[in-house]
Design a protein around this motif. Structure first.
Motif, PDB file in Angstrom:
ATOM      1  N   ASP A 152       3.057   7.410   5.568  1.00  0.00           N
ATOM      2  CA  ASP A 152       3.091   7.268   4.109  1.00  0.00           C
ATOM      3  C   ASP A 152       4.542   7.255   3.635  1.00  0.00           C
ATOM      4  O   ASP A 152       5.481   7.237   4.441  1.00  0.00           O
ATOM      5  N   ARG A 189      -8.255  11.645   6.408  1.00  0.00           N
ATOM      6  CA  ARG A 189      -9.394  11.486   5.510  1.00  0.00           C
ATOM      7  C   ARG A 189      -9.013  10.973   4.124  1.00  0.00           C
ATOM      8  O   ARG A 189      -9.844  10.372   3.431  1.00  0.00           O
ATOM      9  N   ASP A 190      -7.755  11.193   3.692  1.00  0.00           N
ATOM     10  CA  ASP A 190      -7.350  10.748   2.365  1.00  0.00           C
ATOM     11  C   ASP A 190      -6.732   9.352   2.370  1.00  0.00           C
ATOM     12  O   ASP A 190      -6.173   8.908   1.370  1.00  0.00           O
ATOM     13  N   VAL A 191      -6.841   8.645   3.488  1.00  0.00           N
ATOM     14  CA  VAL A 191      -6.306   7.291   3.614  1.00  0.00           C
ATOM     15  C   VAL A 191      -7.438   6.354   4.022  1.00  0.00           C
ATOM     16  O   VAL A 191      -8.224   6.674   4.917  1.00  0.00           O
ATOM     17  N   ASP A 192      -7.512   5.191   3.370  1.00  0.00           N
ATOM     18  CA  ASP A 192      -8.564   4.223   3.664  1.00  0.00           C
ATOM     19  C   ASP A 192      -8.371   3.646   5.066  1.00  0.00           C
ATOM     20  O   ASP A 192      -7.286   3.195   5.423  1.00  0.00           O
ATOM     21  N   VAL A 193      -9.448   3.654   5.848  1.00  0.00           N
ATOM     22  CA  VAL A 193      -9.372   3.150   7.217  1.00  0.00           C
ATOM     23  C   VAL A 193      -8.966   1.684   7.245  1.00  0.00           C
ATOM     24  O   VAL A 193      -8.226   1.239   8.136  1.00  0.00           O
ATOM     25  N   VAL A 194      -9.421   0.903   6.249  1.00  0.00           N
ATOM     26  CA  VAL A 194      -9.071  -0.523   6.223  1.00  0.00           C
ATOM     27  C   VAL A 194      -7.580  -0.701   5.975  1.00  0.00           C
ATOM     28  O   VAL A 194      -6.944  -1.580   6.565  1.00  0.00           O
ATOM     29  N   ASP A 195      -6.992   0.145   5.124  1.00  0.00           N
ATOM     30  CA  ASP A 195      -5.546   0.064   4.888  1.00  0.00           C
ATOM     31  C   ASP A 195      -4.760   0.330   6.165  1.00  0.00           C
ATOM     32  O   ASP A 195      -3.767  -0.340   6.455  1.00  0.00           O
ATOM     33  N   HIS A 207      -7.286   7.761  11.471  1.00  0.00           N
ATOM     34  CA  HIS A 207      -6.746   7.827  10.110  1.00  0.00           C
ATOM     35  C   HIS A 207      -7.113   9.154   9.461  1.00  0.00           C
ATOM     36  O   HIS A 207      -8.154   9.753   9.749  1.00  0.00           O
ATOM     37  N   THR A 241       0.819  -1.210   0.000  1.00  0.00           N
ATOM     38  CA  THR A 241       0.000   0.000   0.000  1.00  0.00           C
ATOM     39  C   THR A 241       0.856   1.265   0.000  1.00  0.00           C
ATOM     40  O   THR A 241       0.341   2.356  -0.244  1.00  0.00           O
ATOM     41  N   GLY A 296     -12.380  -6.519   5.533  1.00  0.00           N
ATOM     42  CA  GLY A 296     -11.137  -6.031   4.955  1.00  0.00           C
ATOM     43  C   GLY A 296      -9.901  -6.570   5.644  1.00  0.00           C
ATOM     44  O   GLY A 296      -8.791  -6.510   5.094  1.00  0.00           O
ATOM     45  N   VAL A 315     -15.425  -3.196   9.277  1.00  0.00           N
ATOM     46  CA  VAL A 315     -13.986  -3.236   9.038  1.00  0.00           C
ATOM     47  C   VAL A 315     -13.473  -4.663   8.867  1.00  0.00           C
ATOM     48  O   VAL A 315     -12.519  -4.919   8.128  1.00  0.00           O
TER      49      VAL A 315
END
Length: 387
Positions: free
Chosen positions: A70, A113-119, A111, A10, A150, A147
């Motif tokens: 990131d 907002r621009d990142v998937d919570v599941v990731d 997390h 990811t 995922g 969740v």
């Protein structure tokens, strides 16, 4: 101690921060994620977590804060865990739990907002699984049901573990958009009648009926004592539950509420007859989300449902403000089984308790227990002779 744990496909990677010093080290990035998150949980804010540690940790506990970054090294997520050791020197078990669950509800994972919570969940969970030598059990309470699908791949690929997931808690969500009048009109006929009946009974029985809201930091300590007094009047006193029954919870909220009130994130609501408190409500707020945290009422007025009526007044205020969502926390049964909550809240959130156990750890504990029993038998053979 800080350890870079992984860098999965990811593009996100996790770092494990161990020890109390992690709170200060992570503070700037942590607050930055809060500022850039959609509807961040108040139970994941730096102050809430740090105060939770201060009031609830036990000797031997150790913070395990999993930060997710990131490619540029910027924090985009956080999972604050605590490693708790139980048992004596010979047989000890080490369990990782969520620090936000000590005094919060459904804290989840933080997390951006621009990142998937599941990731973020996947990376954090994989990082914890990679540290298998440091713990025996991972016990995650109140993980939102949505969740888990995922995380199935991550859990299935992990070897040497047993995994269980079972129902845990429930919550009600209500979007507080539009007008209060339209919302009340959308309720069932029975709910509208019960609401009007409650108002009529309260008005008739309490000539000095009024709603009081306390939201100034300096007024919070006295208001909180008033709320605790209401709790002790009703069934929560006889059942030995509620805030008042746990001195750690009392001390925690005495510290928390004035601090949150400084930024408009806490208020205490009272339904009063003159100077007598009939019902009380503790409300928290994060952004445009209000949390209906605790409520209590005087059983002498149970016939008029003062707690429900007071909550309705708080909901009306939410509809008339910039709040967009009311979150009814801490339900231990589904909404369908709680008719009062179901009457006012349209959306149910279900959570699961996710428990991961090292299978090798289980075998080790069994083997170690047998070794201890054999040693005791050798030292005290008289206690092991057959009758």
């Amino acid at each position: 101690m800080v350890q870079v744990l992984q860098s999965p496909p990811t593009g996100l990677r996790a770092r494990l921060h161990r020890g109390v010093s992690a709170f200060d080290a992570l503070q700037p990035g942590w607050q930055g994620v809060i500022d850039q998150a959609d509807r961040p949980s108040v139970f994941m804010t730096p102050y809430f977590i740090r105060q939770s540690w201060a009031h609830f940790h036990q000797p031997g506990d150790e913070p395990w804060l999993i930060s997710v970054e990131d490619r540029q090294g910027r924090m985009v997520g956080l999972l604050p865990l605590v490693l708790h050791t139980e048992g004596r020197r010979v047989i000890r078990t080490r369990t990782l739990t969520h620090m936000g669950i000590w005094a919060g509800d459904r804290p989840g994972v933080l997390h951006r907002r621009d990142v998937d919570v599941v990731d973020v969940w996947r990376v954090a969970l994989s990082a914890v699984l990679d540290q298998r030598s440091g713990w025996h059990h991972l016990d995650l309470r109140e993980v939102e049901e949505t969740v888990l699908p995922g995380l199935q791949t991550t859990l299935q690929q992990a070897t040497g573990y047993s995994v269980s997931a079972r129902p845990d808690t429930y919550a009600g969500l209500l979007p507080t958009v539009g007008s209060w009048e339209d919302y009340v009109d959308s309720r069932s006929r029975h709910t509208r009648q019960a609401y009007r009946r409650s108002q009529r009974l309260l008005t008739e029985a309490c000539p000095g009926l009024r709603v009081e809201t306390v939201d100034q930091p300096a007024d919070m300590p006295a208001a909180f004592e008033r709320y605790l007094a209401i709790e002790q009047l009703g069934w929560k006193h006889s059942a030995q539950i509620g805030l008042w029954a746990d001195h750690r919870q009392v001390a925690f909220h005495r510290s928390l509420l004035p601090w949150l009130a400084q930024t408009g994130q806490a208020s205490l609501w009272f339904l009063c007859d003159g100077e007598h408190d009939i019902a009380g409500l503790v409300r928290l707020r994060q952004g445009t989300v209000t949390y209906e945290r605790f409520k209590a009422f005087d059983p002498a007025h149970a016939r008029s449902a003062p707690g429900t009526w007071l909550c309705a007044q708080a909901l009306q205020q939410s509809f008339e403000s910039d709040c967009t969502l009311s979150d009814l926390l801490g339900l231990h049964t589904p909404l369908a089984e709680r008719q009062t909550a179901k009457a006012w809240y349209d959306v149910e959130v279900r959570t699961l308790r996710l428990v991961v156990t090292r299978t090798s750890a289980s075998r080790h504990l069994v083997r170690r227990t047998r070794q201890v029993l054999r040693a005791v038998r050798r030292l005290h053979p008289q206690h092991w002779r057959p009758a």
